[in-house]
Design an enzyme around this catalytic site. Structure first.
Site, short mmCIF file in Angstrom:
data_model
loop_
_atom_site.label_atom_id
_atom_site.label_comp_id
_atom_site.label_asym_id
_atom_site.label_seq_id
_atom_site.Cartn_x
_atom_site.Cartn_y
_atom_site.Cartn_z
N ASP A 52 28.43 35.83 26.54
CA ASP A 52 29.22 34.70 26.99
C ASP A 52 29.52 33.72 25.85
O ASP A 52 30.60 33.13 25.80
CB ASP A 52 28.49 33.97 28.12
CG ASP A 52 28.42 34.81 29.39
OD1 ASP A 52 29.08 35.86 29.44
OD2 ASP A 52 27.71 34.41 30.34
N ALA A 164 26.20 27.94 34.38
CA ALA A 164 25.65 27.73 33.04
C ALA A 164 24.70 26.52 33.04
O ALA A 164 23.79 26.46 33.86
CB ALA A 164 26.80 27.55 32.04
#
Length: 267
Positions: A52, A164
């Protein structure tokens, strides 16, 4: 001829290996042309190989958001990079057949003074020094006062960023196709200060207030800006979106369970 460019994590052996294999595969197909970094603006597709973090770094390089992103996961978690390393060939076969599964991800435009940034995951304000007790900030929504936040900081996240930093700070998970603001306090001093979700049609202004003198604004974990008291951080949604190519059989809720173990008994 389908033009594409490749961004990969040069520090990871797995990413380098996939890059070399992919390059060999694409060169065997006459329909694809691989461009170098200087000509990335001409690409119809950009392939990102890594995790990511690699995608977020690549996002900063992409000026034309009409380009389609093929994100291949070379690591373990890879919440944004959903294409498995053993499944990328099928993606390119589908492209040649004209069968593409695309999901749009909405992102922020962030203005700090004269500087402008894009944020796919989040913007957050924290203390400029670990020795400082708290950071105090105020948030305005379309010029209306929302509230004052005291604590270690505050996160303003997109639905993409909901899994996140915001999630680690106690924020909710939001499905990524939505256009919303998630405001998540970081270790707030007031127990009544809880995460809140706002419409994506508004403009948010975040300011540092006393007794804080300085703060650090972080954009997608990579851009640090030191701000002073009463400096403004303006956050709104861009009119553009990021187009991510997904596997045919992709199911968001399967990804949620597989990657984050959501709803599973961990004991």
């Amino acid at each position: 001829m389908i033009k594409l460019s490749i961004i990969y994590n040069e520090d990871k052996e797995d990413a380098i290996k996939i890059y070399k294999e992919l390059l060999k595969y694409l060169k065997s197909k006459k329909e694809f042309e691989v461009l170098d970094d200087k000509n990335i603006s001409q690409a119809e597709y950009i392939v990102v190989i890594g995790g990511d973090g690699t995608l977020l770094r690549g996002f900063k390089k992409i000026k034309d958001k009409k380009v389609k992103i093929i994100a291949i996961n070379s690591g373990t978690l890879g919440y944004l990079t959903e294409i498995r390393k053993d499944g990328y060939k099928k993606i390119f076969e589908n492209i040649l057949k004209g069968k593409i599964n695309i999901e749009e991800r909405y992102f922020f435009t962030v203005k700090i003074g004269k500087k402008k940034y894009n944020a796919l995951n989040e913007v957050f304000l924290t203390k400029d020094n670990i020795k400082r007790n708290i950071v105090s900030s105020e948030i305005y929504v379309d010029d209306k006062f929302l509230g004052k936040f005291k604590g270690d900081g505050v996160i303003i996240a997109t639905p993409t960023g909901s899994t996140a930093y915001s999630l680690s700070a106690g924020g909710p998970i939001v499905t990524p196709e939505l256009k919303l603001f998630l405001i998540t306090p970081i270790a707030p001093h007031n127990l009544n200060t809880r995460p809140i979700i706002l419409s994506g049609d508004v403009k948010i202004v975040l300011t540092l207030v006393g007794p804080s003198e300085f703060g650090i604004v972080n954009v997608d974990g990579h851009t640090h800006n030191k701000i002073n008291i009463e400096d403004k951080v303006e956050i709104s949604y861009s009119k553009e979106s990021l187009k991510i190519v997904l596997p045919d059989d992709r199911n968001y809720y399967n990804v949620l369970r597989e990657k984050l173990k959501w709803g599973e008994n961990l004991c």
